[in-house]
Design a protein around this motif. Sequence first.
Motif, PDB file in Angstrom:
ATOM      1  N   TYR A 124       0.810  -1.220   0.000  1.00  0.00           N
ATOM      2  CA  TYR A 124       0.000   0.000   0.000  1.00  0.00           C
ATOM      3  C   TYR A 124       0.841   1.266   0.000  1.00  0.00           C
ATOM      4  O   TYR A 124       0.313   2.355  -0.230  1.00  0.00           O
ATOM      5  CB  TYR A 124      -0.929   0.010   1.215  1.00  0.00           C
ATOM      6  CG  TYR A 124      -2.016  -1.028   1.135  1.00  0.00           C
ATOM      7  CD1 TYR A 124      -3.261  -0.727   0.597  1.00  0.00           C
ATOM      8  CD2 TYR A 124      -1.796  -2.329   1.595  1.00  0.00           C
ATOM      9  CE1 TYR A 124      -4.262  -1.680   0.512  1.00  0.00           C
ATOM     10  CE2 TYR A 124      -2.788  -3.293   1.513  1.00  0.00           C
ATOM     11  CZ  TYR A 124      -4.021  -2.969   0.972  1.00  0.00           C
ATOM     12  OH  TYR A 124      -5.001  -3.918   0.894  1.00  0.00           O
ATOM     13  N   GLY A 125       2.139   1.140   0.294  1.00  0.00           N
ATOM     14  CA  GLY A 125       2.960   2.334   0.366  1.00  0.00           C
ATOM     15  C   GLY A 125       2.560   3.206   1.539  1.00  0.00           C
ATOM     16  O   GLY A 125       1.957   2.734   2.500  1.00  0.00           O
ATOM     17  N   PRO A 126       2.874   4.518   1.485  1.00  0.00           N
ATOM     18  CA  PRO A 126       2.467   5.416   2.569  1.00  0.00           C
ATOM     19  C   PRO A 126       0.943   5.450   2.670  1.00  0.00           C
ATOM     20  O   PRO A 126       0.256   5.681   1.672  1.00  0.00           O
ATOM     21  CB  PRO A 126       3.033   6.769   2.146  1.00  0.00           C
ATOM     22  CG  PRO A 126       4.128   6.449   1.178  1.00  0.00           C
ATOM     23  CD  PRO A 126       3.674   5.215   0.456  1.00  0.00           C
ATOM     24  N   VAL A 182      -3.603   5.999   8.944  1.00  0.00           N
ATOM     25  CA  VAL A 182      -4.207   5.034   9.865  1.00  0.00           C
ATOM     26  C   VAL A 182      -5.670   4.800   9.508  1.00  0.00           C
ATOM     27  O   VAL A 182      -6.161   3.673   9.546  1.00  0.00           O
ATOM     28  CB  VAL A 182      -4.064   5.515  11.325  1.00  0.00           C
ATOM     29  CG1 VAL A 182      -4.929   4.674  12.272  1.00  0.00           C
ATOM     30  CG2 VAL A 182      -2.608   5.474  11.766  1.00  0.00           C
ATOM     31  N   GLN A 183      -6.379   5.880   9.135  1.00  0.00           N
ATOM     32  CA  GLN A 183      -7.787   5.742   8.754  1.00  0.00           C
ATOM     33  C   GLN A 183      -7.944   4.774   7.584  1.00  0.00           C
ATOM     34  O   GLN A 183      -8.754   3.843   7.625  1.00  0.00           O
ATOM     35  CB  GLN A 183      -8.365   7.110   8.377  1.00  0.00           C
ATOM     36  CG  GLN A 183      -9.783   7.065   7.835  1.00  0.00           C
ATOM     37  CD  GLN A 183     -10.814   6.657   8.865  1.00  0.00           C
ATOM     38  OE1 GLN A 183     -11.104   7.413   9.770  1.00  0.00           O
ATOM     39  NE2 GLN A 183     -11.375   5.465   8.737  1.00  0.00           N
ATOM     40  N   THR A 184      -7.163   4.993   6.537  1.00  0.00           N
ATOM     41  CA  THR A 184      -7.277   4.121   5.372  1.00  0.00           C
ATOM     42  C   THR A 184      -6.788   2.710   5.687  1.00  0.00           C
ATOM     43  O   THR A 184      -7.337   1.726   5.182  1.00  0.00           O
ATOM     44  CB  THR A 184      -6.488   4.705   4.197  1.00  0.00           C
ATOM     45  OG1 THR A 184      -6.913   6.053   3.982  1.00  0.00           O
ATOM     46  CG2 THR A 184      -6.726   3.905   2.928  1.00  0.00           C
ATOM     47  N   ALA A 185      -5.761   2.607   6.519  1.00  0.00           N
ATOM     48  CA  ALA A 185      -5.256   1.285   6.903  1.00  0.00           C
ATOM     49  C   ALA A 185      -6.319   0.494   7.665  1.00  0.00           C
ATOM     50  O   ALA A 185      -6.424  -0.728   7.510  1.00  0.00           O
ATOM     51  CB  ALA A 185      -4.004   1.436   7.759  1.00  0.00           C
ATOM     52  N   MET A 186      -7.139   1.194   8.459  1.00  0.00           N
ATOM     53  CA  MET A 186      -8.235   0.509   9.144  1.00  0.00           C
ATOM     54  C   MET A 186      -9.302   0.120   8.118  1.00  0.00           C
ATOM     55  O   MET A 186      -9.841  -0.998   8.158  1.00  0.00           O
ATOM     56  CB  MET A 186      -8.840   1.412  10.217  1.00  0.00           C
ATOM     57  CG  MET A 186      -9.940   0.736  11.044  1.00  0.00           C
ATOM     58  SD  MET A 186      -9.306  -0.505  12.186  1.00  0.00           S
ATOM     59  CE  MET A 186      -8.708   0.562  13.521  1.00  0.00           C
ATOM     60  N   ASN A 187      -9.609   1.015   7.205  1.00  0.00           N
ATOM     61  CA  ASN A 187     -10.612   0.708   6.177  1.00  0.00           C
ATOM     62  C   ASN A 187     -10.224  -0.530   5.383  1.00  0.00           C
ATOM     63  O   ASN A 187     -11.066  -1.374   5.069  1.00  0.00           O
ATOM     64  CB  ASN A 187     -10.756   1.886   5.206  1.00  0.00           C
ATOM     65  CG  ASN A 187     -11.308   3.134   5.856  1.00  0.00           C
ATOM     66  OD1 ASN A 187     -11.692   3.119   7.021  1.00  0.00           O
ATOM     67  ND2 ASN A 187     -11.342   4.224   5.102  1.00  0.00           N
ATOM     68  N   LYS A 188      -8.933  -0.604   5.018  1.00  0.00           N
ATOM     69  CA  LYS A 188      -8.443  -1.678   4.161  1.00  0.00           C
ATOM     70  C   LYS A 188      -7.878  -2.863   4.945  1.00  0.00           C
ATOM     71  O   LYS A 188      -7.481  -3.851   4.346  1.00  0.00           O
ATOM     72  CB  LYS A 188      -7.354  -1.146   3.221  1.00  0.00           C
ATOM     73  CG  LYS A 188      -7.738   0.116   2.466  1.00  0.00           C
ATOM     74  CD  LYS A 188      -8.933  -0.088   1.564  1.00  0.00           C
ATOM     75  CE  LYS A 188      -9.279   1.186   0.802  1.00  0.00           C
ATOM     76  NZ  LYS A 188     -10.509   1.023  -0.016  1.00  0.00           N
ATOM     77  N   SER A 189      -7.836  -2.732   6.263  1.00  0.00           N
ATOM     78  CA  SER A 189      -7.366  -3.818   7.143  1.00  0.00           C
ATOM     79  C   SER A 189      -5.935  -4.234   6.805  1.00  0.00           C
ATOM     80  O   SER A 189      -5.652  -5.387   6.496  1.00  0.00           O
ATOM     81  CB  SER A 189      -8.303  -5.025   7.041  1.00  0.00           C
ATOM     82  OG  SER A 189      -8.248  -5.796   8.213  1.00  0.00           O
TER      83      SER A 189
END
Length: 767
Positions: free
Chosen positions: A463-465, A468-475
């Motif tokens: 995913y690169g940089p 945290v919000q998107t990392a939670m969305n995308k797990s």
Amino acid sequence: MGRAEERRARQRGGRRAAPGGRRSSGAAGRSGIRRLFTWRKILGTFFGLCLLGMGAFIALYMMIDIPAAGNEDAKRQGNVYKYSDGSIMARTGFNREVVDLARVPKPVQKTFVAAENKTFYKDAGVDLKGTARGLFNTLSGKGAQGGSTITQQYVKNYYLTQDQTVSRKLKELVISLKLDREKSKDYILAGYINTSYYGRNAYGIQAAAQAYYRVDAEKLSVEQGAYLAALLQAPNQYDWAVASEKGRKLVKARWNYVLDNMVEQGWLDASERAGMKFPKPKPPKGDPGLKGQTGYLVSAANDALKQQLIAEGTAEDAKQADALVDAGGWTVTLNIDKKKQAALERAVKTQLDSKLDPKDRKVDADIQAGAASVNSRTGAVVAMYGGQDYLKHYINNATRADYQVASTFKPVILAAALEEQATTQSGSPITANTVYDGTSEREVVEDGRKAGFAPENEDDRNYGPITVQTAMNKSVNSVFAQMGVDVGMPKVMETAGKLGMKVEDLEAVPAQTLGSMGASPLQMAGVYATLDNHGKKVTPTIIKKAEHRTRTVTMPDAVGERVISRAAADTVTSVLTGVVDDGTAQAAVRNNPLRKGQQVAGKTGTSDNNKSAWFTGYTPELVTSVGLFGEDDKPPHKQVEMYGAGGEDRVNGGGFPAQIWAAYMFGVLDETSKFDLDTDQGAAIQPSWTPSPTQSPSQTPSQEPSSEPPASAPPSQEPTQEPTSEPPSQSPPTFKPPTDGQPSPPPTLELPGDPDDPDGQQGQQGQ
């Protein structure tokens, strides 16, 4: 004074004065003590007390008679279970059939004597040492009596009660002595084995023989009899069908103890004993009145009631709690809402059962669903789904805690980071907008050194940089693994414990960030309910009230003190709205036609090897956790993979679990509700989106259907086809390379598909 006068003075108790008119005060004191505590007086007092005790006992013996009939509990009594509105859910009663001792094989009779009272045929019906110990323990509050003879246990079961009082113990002693004098040992043994409780709602040896071995008492073997005799020490703990690994070891040890005692007493030949194998009992058949979900609800309520009886001191241990509840006479009102319970059952049927075809796909027979729904303001368990049918699958899937929770653990990591005000390796505060390196198999860094743990993302995607919000969305596994190390895994596990997870025996290692620990849907509902309740601890509670003709049990408060700050809890909730609106749950939840604008927060989870899949989500005041578990439908029911179930390549948390959740929740929620959040972070506060390759981050959101609409837009609306003329209130977060010492890939403006989206590409490792 002459010698004659001196002798007469001594006889009168007199004494010559000391020379010079002086007396020794010490000598006088010692003389006074001797006169007060002479051996004659001490001995006389001792015998006087003995005579007084004997007199009191004789008086008791004369006053207490053997009751003409057994107590009410020994005759028959059942329990009544009600829904929260007071309507009847179920009635349970005693399962007992009295049989003559002659119908029980002699060797089987001896197994009970060997287990409970080897001196039964020789003693006078009482164990004076054990009874004295029991009286002392009762007076001093030091625990259970122990050491009772078979006669005493029969007297307690049939004539008296299970209450631990001095008066009851004295009555037990007197009646046991009289009964032993007036009745034969066979009479007493028959009464004992016919009144004892064996678990599985079986009272008496005939009911127990049928419940465990499907035979009449007269057909029991010595091995089977020894197991039933061993059960009496802890009926529910030693039931082979539901016993833990420790419980199975204990009951086997008890079974061996019984048979060894029989050899010692000469009731069993040693060579015959050597060839005996443990007789595993058959699975429980269950009460027809407990079919479907009713049995799971009644069993869960019974477990909660027993735990409370022990906690408040009414029962001294699990065995006594079993006896008190299973003896009957209780009216138990559950928190279960009748309509919500029906809706949850209907959701599982329409969203899962109707899509499974075990005849066409073998794996479909291995799919087990479990769910629990909790009011986060009161802690009330308003609905529960335990499995396909209590009479067919006796393990409650809503309360079992043996399957990995997978990515439903990620919100706990974020909660710990926010609560501890943790920072990244470069010293930046961890927030919803913090940028991490989302490279798959990136080795986590701690204090500038690689920590030896490099988790793979779903499908090994980079995913690169990524925020945290998107990392939670995308797990994204790699992000939360690093976050866990940044917070400190001991702090992460401590926060998990505060929120309601059982983590006492777990190592605080980075691998735990993948959700490799086990937990039940009920436990996870409690964790998320605490987040929904702004950080105040919520302990899911199935019992509303429990009353007995002799006592009322007060259940503890389900809502406790604040365990994490409101700001931390509300920020996690805000971030979790993004999972629904722009993440792994959007297909089943955001776009669901039943949704009436309710704001939703939640998280999907799919374990390694696809053995479990989860969706735990909530609206204001209502939390529901749904789990799907792969369990071999053939004994010993091992955990299995779910690939291909329901015609899907892979069972993801955003698939069946989220579909069940949405069908249930949107079917029972009447109002359009919004979270009251004390935070300035997360998807619920500001709109976020994924820029398209042709747009710069400052441009308006892409109008592709996969992008996230503003959080305030009604979920049922289709995405607007024209770009908005009004720029967003805030710019999207600036992508910065992570500063944790690891090389960073170039920034990417387009993120890969959702790892837990059932419509996306399927992989081999789920998060």
